[in-house]
Each structure stands twice: as structure tokens, then as C-alpha cells.
Design a protein around this motif. Structure first.
Motif, mmCIF file in Angstrom:
data_model
loop_
_atom_site.group_PDB
_atom_site.id
_atom_site.type_symbol
_atom_site.label_atom_id
_atom_site.label_comp_id
_atom_site.label_asym_id
_atom_site.label_seq_id
_atom_site.Cartn_x
_atom_site.Cartn_y
_atom_site.Cartn_z
ATOM 1 N N ILE A 17 0.772 -1.347 0.034
ATOM 2 C CA ILE A 17 0.039 0.165 -0.135
ATOM 3 C C ILE A 17 0.905 1.468 0.145
ATOM 4 O O ILE A 17 1.755 1.209 0.866
ATOM 5 C CB ILE A 17 -1.516 -0.042 1.447
ATOM 6 N N PRO A 18 0.753 1.964 -1.053
ATOM 7 C CA PRO A 18 1.609 3.273 -0.915
ATOM 8 C C PRO A 18 1.362 4.172 0.074
ATOM 9 O O PRO A 18 1.023 4.562 0.299
ATOM 10 C CB PRO A 18 1.628 3.300 -2.353
ATOM 11 N N SER A 19 2.618 4.531 0.494
ATOM 12 C CA SER A 19 2.757 5.307 1.331
ATOM 13 C C SER A 19 2.078 7.099 0.986
ATOM 14 O O SER A 19 1.449 8.000 1.465
ATOM 15 C CB SER A 19 3.598 6.240 2.291
ATOM 16 N N LYS A 20 2.251 7.035 -0.680
ATOM 17 C CA LYS A 20 1.794 8.509 -1.205
ATOM 18 C C LYS A 20 1.803 7.840 -2.682
ATOM 19 O O LYS A 20 2.048 7.200 -2.992
ATOM 20 C CB LYS A 20 2.517 9.806 -0.440
ATOM 21 N N GLY A 21 1.035 9.716 -2.896
ATOM 22 C CA GLY A 21 0.672 8.990 -4.614
ATOM 23 C C GLY A 21 -0.376 7.830 -4.871
ATOM 24 O O GLY A 21 0.036 7.436 -5.856
ATOM 25 N N LEU A 22 -0.933 7.562 -4.187
ATOM 26 C CA LEU A 22 -2.039 6.010 -4.711
ATOM 27 C C LEU A 22 -2.895 6.994 -5.589
ATOM 28 O O LEU A 22 -3.586 7.830 -5.715
ATOM 29 C CB LEU A 22 -2.829 6.055 -3.332
ATOM 30 N N GLN A 23 -3.359 5.687 -6.764
ATOM 31 C CA GLN A 23 -3.887 6.764 -7.931
ATOM 32 C C GLN A 23 -5.489 6.535 -7.750
ATOM 33 O O GLN A 23 -5.677 5.582 -8.124
ATOM 34 C CB GLN A 23 -3.248 5.645 -8.900
ATOM 35 N N VAL A 24 -6.397 7.601 -7.140
ATOM 36 C CA VAL A 24 -7.338 6.924 -6.868
ATOM 37 C C VAL A 24 -8.487 6.883 -7.808
ATOM 38 O O VAL A 24 -8.384 7.963 -8.769
ATOM 39 C CB VAL A 24 -7.850 7.572 -5.758
ATOM 40 N N ASP A 25 -9.294 6.127 -8.488
ATOM 41 C CA ASP A 25 -10.124 6.463 -8.755
ATOM 42 C C ASP A 25 -11.618 6.509 -8.614
ATOM 43 O O ASP A 25 -11.947 4.647 -8.699
ATOM 44 C CB ASP A 25 -10.159 5.055 -10.582
ATOM 45 N N GLY A 26 -12.483 7.350 -8.626
ATOM 46 C CA GLY A 26 -13.812 6.734 -7.805
ATOM 47 C C GLY A 26 -13.866 6.353 -5.890
ATOM 48 O O GLY A 26 -14.385 5.531 -5.547
ATOM 49 N N GLY A 27 -12.415 7.174 -5.636
ATOM 50 C CA GLY A 27 -12.581 7.062 -3.863
ATOM 51 C C GLY A 27 -12.064 5.309 -3.546
ATOM 52 O O GLY A 27 -12.188 4.679 -2.341
ATOM 53 N N ALA A 28 -11.240 4.483 -4.866
ATOM 54 C CA ALA A 28 -11.124 3.261 -4.894
ATOM 55 C C ALA A 28 -10.063 3.314 -5.352
ATOM 56 O O ALA A 28 -9.562 3.640 -6.227
ATOM 57 C CB ALA A 28 -11.808 2.220 -4.981
ATOM 58 N N VAL A 29 -8.727 2.121 -5.120
ATOM 59 C CA VAL A 29 -7.638 1.705 -5.794
ATOM 60 C C VAL A 29 -7.834 0.466 -6.058
ATOM 61 O O VAL A 29 -7.777 -0.601 -5.044
ATOM 62 C CB VAL A 29 -6.489 2.198 -5.083
ATOM 63 N N CYS A 30 -6.863 -0.666 -7.222
ATOM 64 C CA CYS A 30 -6.542 -1.789 -7.323
ATOM 65 C C CYS A 30 -5.317 -2.124 -6.499
ATOM 66 O O CYS A 30 -4.842 -1.565 -7.700
ATOM 67 C CB CYS A 30 -7.096 -2.361 -8.524
ATOM 68 N N LEU A 31 -5.260 -3.522 -5.934
ATOM 69 C CA LEU A 31 -4.260 -3.988 -6.349
ATOM 70 C C LEU A 31 -3.395 -4.901 -6.252
ATOM 71 O O LEU A 31 -4.595 -5.848 -6.460
ATOM 72 C CB LEU A 31 -2.945 -3.375 -4.365
ATOM 73 N N ASN A 32 -2.614 -5.968 -6.483
ATOM 74 C CA ASN A 32 -2.366 -7.239 -6.752
ATOM 75 C C ASN A 32 -2.735 -7.896 -5.074
ATOM 76 O O ASN A 32 -1.383 -8.229 -4.278
ATOM 77 C CB ASN A 32 -0.922 -7.482 -7.274
ATOM 78 N N GLY A 33 -3.529 -8.373 -4.824
ATOM 79 C CA GLY A 33 -3.995 -9.465 -4.201
ATOM 80 C C GLY A 33 -3.116 -10.670 -3.928
ATOM 81 O O GLY A 33 -2.186 -11.216 -2.212
ATOM 82 N N SER A 34 -2.729 -10.972 -4.562
ATOM 83 C CA SER A 34 -1.366 -12.460 -4.504
ATOM 84 C C SER A 34 -0.389 -12.095 -4.229
ATOM 85 O O SER A 34 0.497 -12.667 -3.322
ATOM 86 C CB SER A 34 -1.301 -13.363 -6.163
ATOM 87 N N LYS A 35 0.633 -10.286 -3.911
ATOM 88 C CA LYS A 35 1.282 -10.175 -3.571
ATOM 89 C C LYS A 35 1.355 -10.069 -1.907
ATOM 90 O O LYS A 35 2.340 -9.495 -1.761
ATOM 91 C CB LYS A 35 2.108 -9.046 -4.296
ATOM 92 N N ALA A 36 -0.287 -9.268 -1.326
ATOM 93 C CA ALA A 36 -0.217 -8.747 -0.557
ATOM 94 C C ALA A 36 -0.746 -9.484 0.681
ATOM 95 O O ALA A 36 -0.560 -8.659 1.895
ATOM 96 C CB ALA A 36 -1.806 -7.410 -1.147
ATOM 97 N N TRP A 37 -0.994 -10.836 0.482
ATOM 98 C CA TRP A 37 -1.648 -11.441 0.684
ATOM 99 C C TRP A 37 -0.677 -12.558 1.465
ATOM 100 O O TRP A 37 -1.146 -13.372 0.060
ATOM 101 C CB TRP A 37 -3.403 -11.718 0.610
ATOM 102 N N LYS A 38 -0.734 -13.769 2.842
ATOM 103 C CA LYS A 38 -0.214 -14.898 2.521
ATOM 104 C C LYS A 38 -0.679 -15.144 3.775
ATOM 105 O O LYS A 38 -0.792 -14.359 4.778
ATOM 106 C CB LYS A 38 0.830 -14.600 3.052
ATOM 107 N N ARG A 39 -1.617 -17.085 3.446
ATOM 108 C CA ARG A 39 -2.252 -17.558 4.623
ATOM 109 C C ARG A 39 -0.585 -17.964 5.159
ATOM 110 O O ARG A 39 0.601 -18.832 4.751
ATOM 111 C CB ARG A 39 -2.614 -18.000 3.549
ATOM 112 N N LEU A 40 -0.390 -17.465 6.780
ATOM 113 C CA LEU A 40 0.937 -18.707 6.999
ATOM 114 C C LEU A 40 0.758 -19.755 7.740
ATOM 115 O O LEU A 40 -0.648 -20.128 8.257
ATOM 116 C CB LEU A 40 1.389 -18.091 8.240
ATOM 117 N N ASP A 41 1.399 -20.923 7.744
ATOM 118 C CA ASP A 41 0.965 -22.431 8.207
ATOM 119 C C ASP A 41 1.429 -21.595 10.164
ATOM 120 O O ASP A 41 2.906 -21.170 10.484
ATOM 121 C CB ASP A 41 2.489 -22.754 7.450
ATOM 122 N N GLY A 42 1.054 -22.597 10.642
ATOM 123 C CA GLY A 42 0.848 -22.449 12.301
ATOM 124 C C GLY A 42 1.918 -23.943 12.565
ATOM 125 O O GLY A 42 1.204 -25.230 12.089
ATOM 126 N N VAL A 43 2.886 -24.147 13.141
ATOM 127 C CA VAL A 43 3.343 -25.614 14.089
ATOM 128 C C VAL A 43 3.701 -25.375 14.968
ATOM 129 O O VAL A 43 2.832 -24.465 16.092
ATOM 130 C CB VAL A 43 4.988 -25.433 12.963
#
Length: 479
Positions: free
Chosen positions: A399-425
């Protein structure tokens, strides 16, 4: 001809003068490298042997660690190296700082540890030792402040509230045995569904619901005293006649800057879910404060049981909750208050490469900022009130700290890079909701207490049980 050829050949092999950067002393280069992004430093290390030795040095990467994640987390790593209480911590600093840094960035798994009460090992009388533990509860508050865990209030079976305050000293060793102490306190009054936020070395408590069903909108300042034996609460002074949020519970709150707190949503009067956002600006001495409502072009849907998490100065992330019609949500919003402009921005994620994302919707979860610039999301429940036991990490660096290119109050980012399910050991706690979690000052250890878990009779949807288990979630660095 021979002389001419020889002269031409000599001119052809004439070496260019060295680049100016080669003339800089190592200590000056070190200062420059600390100003660069990590990717640029890695590129710099590939230019020559001298630069590689400097850009891969332990002193540089320890300094980068401190720059990115704070001095307290670096000191935690150092203190862990001398601890023999856990094999996972032995010889931690035998691993170079550069390697540790990369492992934090590639976090894949966490390990959960039961936290036992110190008195349990010395007391054979279970009934008496149980008196030294907080009662099972949910929708309470749990915070880490001045090296103490502070637990306050919550709801218990039968819809009754609790008004007790407990503290446990953690210190630097992150030991797996703690001692709860019931603190002497003139409490703000029993409640559940309130919020409690750390501002400096103080706590700021707001709202909640008492056992008469009354929604509250009072604000209290708390401070740990007498080595955890006392918690000193005082009612915050709000200018008479000034605006303040309507009464509510099951809302979300977070600090957003040094002396500022944000409150969002919740359940208001008559059980109506709210979608408003309020900011509290505190005085320097934390004796008084002023509220104002955030007016944003983006329409944030009403909700309760969601989370707000501080990610950087003037920015917090909202996730999930229960919306109108009891639908459980998985939307992500960013509140940005930079440059004198307060606005909500919805963040859409493309999950084409992440099939497990279907399990993300939840309410009553926890969302904690951890080492490495991620939000650790744990537990909660789905639309059918099934309790969750999974761990997810949302990388806030996407999530950029500045310069977000907002279109109609929203922005689209790559979910595969942002989210990760962690293993519990190792140990796996029961799935739960409306528990509370907080990270220590290093961000490497997260403490979780209480919540609601499924009861023994799984065939009965109302079969729920309140917990008083305390466990620690440790980020595994692949050691």
C-alpha cells in the motif's frame, strides 16, 4: 608506422578516471546507503568487491533493521541470542543480519506457545490457583504498554460484563510463563465491546456496552503504576457542548499519530450498525481532547466487529466485520489523513492466483501490526458463526504511503503479492472469535487472550464457550 601504431594502441587502452563515488570513504558510503531502498542496496552490492563487502556488512543490515522496524525489535533479537529458554532462539545472532532481514521479508509460518501462569507450577490446589487468573471472557481489551500486558473488562456467559483489570509483566525475555496480577483500580465501569488504544505510555479507552445494554461514549486515560499493581484511570475532559461520537460498542479504534486516535463504526442505540468515523485529538498532557467527525467522499458501509490497524503515521487500515443484514465482510479500506485531507480509500485486491482467499471474510478477528510491516490477522468467525483458527498476513508495504492513484475513491492492487496465509506449527489453539491480541515492542511476539470458542455440543449452534487461555504467537525466522 610502428611508432604510430604503438602510440595509437596506447591511447586505445588509456583508462578513464575512476567514478567520483569510488573516492568516497566507506563511512560516507555507509551514510548514503542508509538513505536508499533495500532493492537499490542489493543492486549496489553487485557492482564491485569493495561495494559488495560494504553493502553486505552486518553493521549496515543491523542499521537497516533499525530503520525499517525500529530499535526495540533489533534489541529483542539481540536479547534472544542470550536466551536458552527456547531452541528456536539459541544462537540467533549466529545468522547474519542480512539473512535475518530477508527471512522476515519472506515470513511463511508462525509458532504458537501456551503461556502458563507462574503460580500454576507452585500450587497444587487448582481451585486456589484459578483465583489468580482472569475469568473467561470475550470482547475485552488487551494491550502491551510499558512492558506490561493490560487486560480490562469484557463480556462473560449470560451477557454479564466484567469490570476487573489485570496486568502481567513481560519484559525483554518474552518468557512463556507470566504472572497475572489483579490491579487495584477505580475502573471506568464494567463493559464489553469497548476499545483501548496505546498512546505513548498511556491507554485511551472509549465506549462499550454494559450489562444493562446501554451504549457508552465516555473516554478514559489509563496508566500502569506501582509495578503493575495499579492502573490509574481518569476521565478525559471534553469541552462542554463540543461534538463527540454517539454511544456505541463493538466498534474499532486505533492511534493514527502521536496524540490522535480514530474510532469507526460499531453498534449504536437500538442496535443500529454505524458507519461514521471520528478522530480524537488529545492535549499534550492527555487531560483533555477534542473530537471531530471525518467527512469523506467514499461511502464506508456500516459495520461492527471489524478492526482498525495503524500502519504508518496518518494511515490506518480497516478490515472485515459484520455489515447490514448480518453479512460478514472482507473489504479493506485505508484512512489517510495526510496533507490536511481526511479520506477513506477502498482497496480492491485481485485474487486470481490465491484460491484460499475465499476464506478471508470474518468478524470478531484480531489484526495486529507485526515485525516486517505486515498486519497479522487471526481467527474470527464467518457468516454461519463458524470459528476460525487461521493466520493471514497482509503486507502493508504493497500500500503506497503517498501518490495513490485513486479512481472514484478506490484503488486496485495485486492480492497475490499482498496477502499470504501463514502455516501454524507446533501447538494449534482452538478457533475463536472476539478474542483480543497485541504485539510486544519488537513486533515479533503477539499475545492472544480469551474469546469465544465452539462448545462441546457442536450440533447446537448456540453452544459457545468463553476462554481465558493466553498464548503467544512467535514469528518464525527460519532458524
Amino acid at each position: 608506422m610502428t611508432e604510430i601504431a604503438s602510440t595509437s594502441s596506447g591511447r586505445g587502452h588509456h583508462q578513464s578516471p575512476p567514478a567520483p563515488i569510488m573516492n568516497l570513504a566507506d563511512d560516507h558510503l555507509f551514510t548514503v546507503l542508509l538513505l536508499l531502498p533495500v532493492d537499490s542496496i542489493l543492486s549496489f552490492s553487485a557492482t564491485c568487491k569493495r561495494f559488495r563487502n560494504l553493502a553486505c556488512s552486518d553493521s549496515l543490515w543491523e542499521s537497516l533493521w533499525r530503520r525499517e522496524w525500529g530499535p526495540s525489535s533489533a534489541e529483542s533479537v539481540k536479547s534472544s541470542s542470550s536466551s536458552s529458554s527456547s531452541s528456536s532462539r539459541d544462537g540467533l545472532l549466529l545468522v547474519p543480519w542480512m539473512v535475518l532481514f530477508k527471512r522476515v521479508c519472506k515470513l511463511d509460518s508462525v509458532s504458537c506457545h501456551r503461556i502458563s501462569n507462574l503460580d500454576d507450577d507452585d500450587d497444587d490446589d487448582v481451585s486456589s490457583s484459578s483465583l489468580l487468573l482472569p475469568l473467561p471472557r470475550a470482547s475485552h481489551s488487551l494491550n502491551f504498554v510499558t512492558d506490561y500486558l493490560v487486560l480490562f473488562g469484557g463480556g462473560r456467559e449470560g451477557g454479564r460484563h466484567l469490570d476487573d483489570t489485570w496486568t502481567a509483566y513481560v519484559g525483554e525475555s518474552n518468557q512463556k510463563t507470566l504472572k497475572w496480577k489483579k490491579a487495584d483500580s477505580v475502573t471506568p465501569g464494567g463493559r464489553f465491546g469497548h476499545t483501548c488504544v496505546v498512546i505513548g505510555d498511556s491507554l485511551v479507552l472509549f465506549g462499550g456496552i454494559n450489562d444493562r445494554g446501554e451504549r457508552l461514549n465516555d473516554t478514559w486515560i489509563g496508566r500502569v503504576g506501582c509495578h503493575g499493581k495499579q492502573l490509574l484511570w481518569k476521565l478525559l475532559i471534553v469541552v462542554a457542548g463540543a461534538l463527540k461520537p454517539p454511544p456505541r460498542g463493538a466498534h474499532a479504534a486505533s492511534c493514527i499519530s502521536e496524540k490522535t486516535m480514530v474510532v469507526q463504526g460499531g453498534i449504536g442505540l437500538s442496535g443500529v450498525r454505524l458507519g461514521d468515523t471520528w478522530i480524537l485529538e488529545l492535549s499534550e498532557d492527555l487531560n483533555s481532547g477534542t473530537w471531530h467527525e471525518v467527512v469523506s467522499n467514499a461511502l464506508l458501509p456500516p459495520r461492527s466487529g471489524h478492526t482498525l490497524t495503524y500502519i504508518r503515521e496518518n494511515q490506518v487500515v480497516l478490515f472485515g466485520g459484520r455489515g447490514l443484514g448480518y453479512d460478514v465482510l472482507n473489504d479493506v479500506w485505508l484512512l489517510d489523513t495526510q496533507e490536511q485531507c481526511e479520506r477513506w480509500i477502498q482497496i480492491f485486491y485481485d485474487f486470481q492466483d490465491l484460491e484460499e482467499s475465499a476464506s478471508l471474510p470474518r468478524v470478531g478477528h484480531s489484526a495486529t501490526l507485526i515485525l516486517g510491516g505486515r498486519i497479522l490477522i487471526y481467527g474470527g468467525e464467518d457468516t454461519f458463526r463458524h470459528k476460525k483458527d487461521d493466520f493471514w498476513a497482509l503486507d502493508v508495504k504493497t500500500i503506497p504511503s503517498k501518490g495513490l492513484q485513486v479512481d472514484g475513491g478506490a484503488v486496485c492492487l495485486n492480492g497475490s503479492k499482498a496477502w499470504k496465509r501463514l502455516d501454524g506449527v507446533s501447538y494449534r489453539p482452538k478457533g475463536r472469535s472476539f478474542h483480543r491480541a497485541c504485539a510486544d515492542s519488537s513486533g515479533r511476539y503477539v499475545y492472544v487472550f480469551g474469546g469465544m470458542v465452539d462448545g462441546l455440543n457442536l450440533a447446537v449452534t448456540s453452544s459457545l464457550r468463553f476462554e481465558n487461555e493466553l498464548f503467544m504467537v512467535e514469528l518464525l525466522l527460519g532458524l
